[in-house]
Design a protein around this motif. Sequence first.
Motif, PDB file in Angstrom:
ATOM      1  N   LEU A   8      69.168 -40.301  65.955  1.00  0.00           N
ATOM      2  CA  LEU A   8      68.248 -41.043  65.108  1.00  0.00           C
ATOM      3  C   LEU A   8      68.248 -40.410  63.725  1.00  0.00           C
ATOM      4  CD1 LEU A   8      65.231 -41.178  67.612  1.00  0.00           C
ATOM      5  CD2 LEU A   8      67.017 -42.905  67.317  1.00  0.00           C
ATOM      6  N   GLY A   9      68.111 -41.233  62.703  1.00  0.00           N
ATOM      7  CA  GLY A   9      68.045 -40.721  61.332  1.00  0.00           C
ATOM      8  C   GLY A   9      69.407 -40.440  60.743  1.00  0.00           C
ATOM      9  N   TRP A  10      70.054 -39.417  61.232  1.00  0.00           N
ATOM     10  CA  TRP A  10      71.423 -39.070  60.887  1.00  0.00           C
ATOM     11  C   TRP A  10      72.228 -39.003  62.171  1.00  0.00           C
ATOM     12  CZ3 TRP A  10      73.402 -38.292  55.945  1.00  0.00           C
ATOM     13  CH2 TRP A  10      72.469 -38.179  54.910  1.00  0.00           C
ATOM     14  N   HIS A  11      73.490 -39.377  62.095  1.00  0.00           N
ATOM     15  CA  HIS A  11      74.375 -39.301  63.251  1.00  0.00           C
ATOM     16  C   HIS A  11      75.120 -37.978  63.215  1.00  0.00           C
ATOM     17  CE1 HIS A  11      77.105 -40.659  66.401  1.00  0.00           C
ATOM     18  NE2 HIS A  11      78.113 -40.228  65.672  1.00  0.00           N
ATOM     19  N   TRP A  12      74.941 -37.204  64.312  1.00  0.00           N
ATOM     20  CA  TRP A  12      75.665 -35.939  64.389  1.00  0.00           C
ATOM     21  C   TRP A  12      77.004 -36.155  65.080  1.00  0.00           C
ATOM     22  CZ3 TRP A  12      77.551 -33.273  68.672  1.00  0.00           C
ATOM     23  CH2 TRP A  12      78.083 -32.014  68.387  1.00  0.00           C
TER      24      TRP A  12
END
Length: 229
Positions: free
Chosen positions: A67-71
Amino acid sequence: MSTLFGDDLIARPRRELAPGAVHVPGWLTLEQQSWIADRFREWAAGPVPLRSASVRGHEMSVKTVCLGWHWQPYRYTREATDVNGRCVLPMPEWMIRVGRLAVADAYGGSADAEAYAPDTALVNYYDGSAHMGMHQDRDELSRDPVVSLSLGDTCTFRFGNSEGRGRPYEDVELASGDLFVFGGPSRLAYHGVTRVIANTSPPGCGLDTGRVNITLRVTGLREPERGGT
């Protein structure tokens, strides 16, 4: 958030494993766990599905949705360029509030908790055979604390030192509803999950089998990275 009551918390008191590394058993109630488990199923259904990341050519046994940023190994992107190229879901506001409450509870209501603003969550699913090797969470520019929440089956969590994957380390069981926060001197400590203990998921937590682990982090990124650049 409120903690569970009963003999379990007497047997598993909250404690600081190392400076800045705090384990708070039973931090989430069963009702809260079940509600979050429902959110997990929603996240896994869309627009970027659960996937096993590949690290140095080896597929991880843990499946992750972000969520938010994709790691993906060694970087964060807005789009899941290693999956389907779609943007991940935004970071929920309620989860940011949960992160601040967690840091405040772990660190005794420190002023730092008010400024804590996680902008990504890595949501990991472990089946009965999954594990995670010893590693550091160092892909973030920020060194703000990592907040970890556990749902479902209990795992054996190995928490080590900042110098290497070997000893000294300590094994601790993380059960459904547990909170673990590590920051400050322990922010770059090596850690991993050596095993998931089958059939330990408590009734009412929302998961019949397997383990879900949510880690909240502050990336320190200010501008979105587009197309993996």
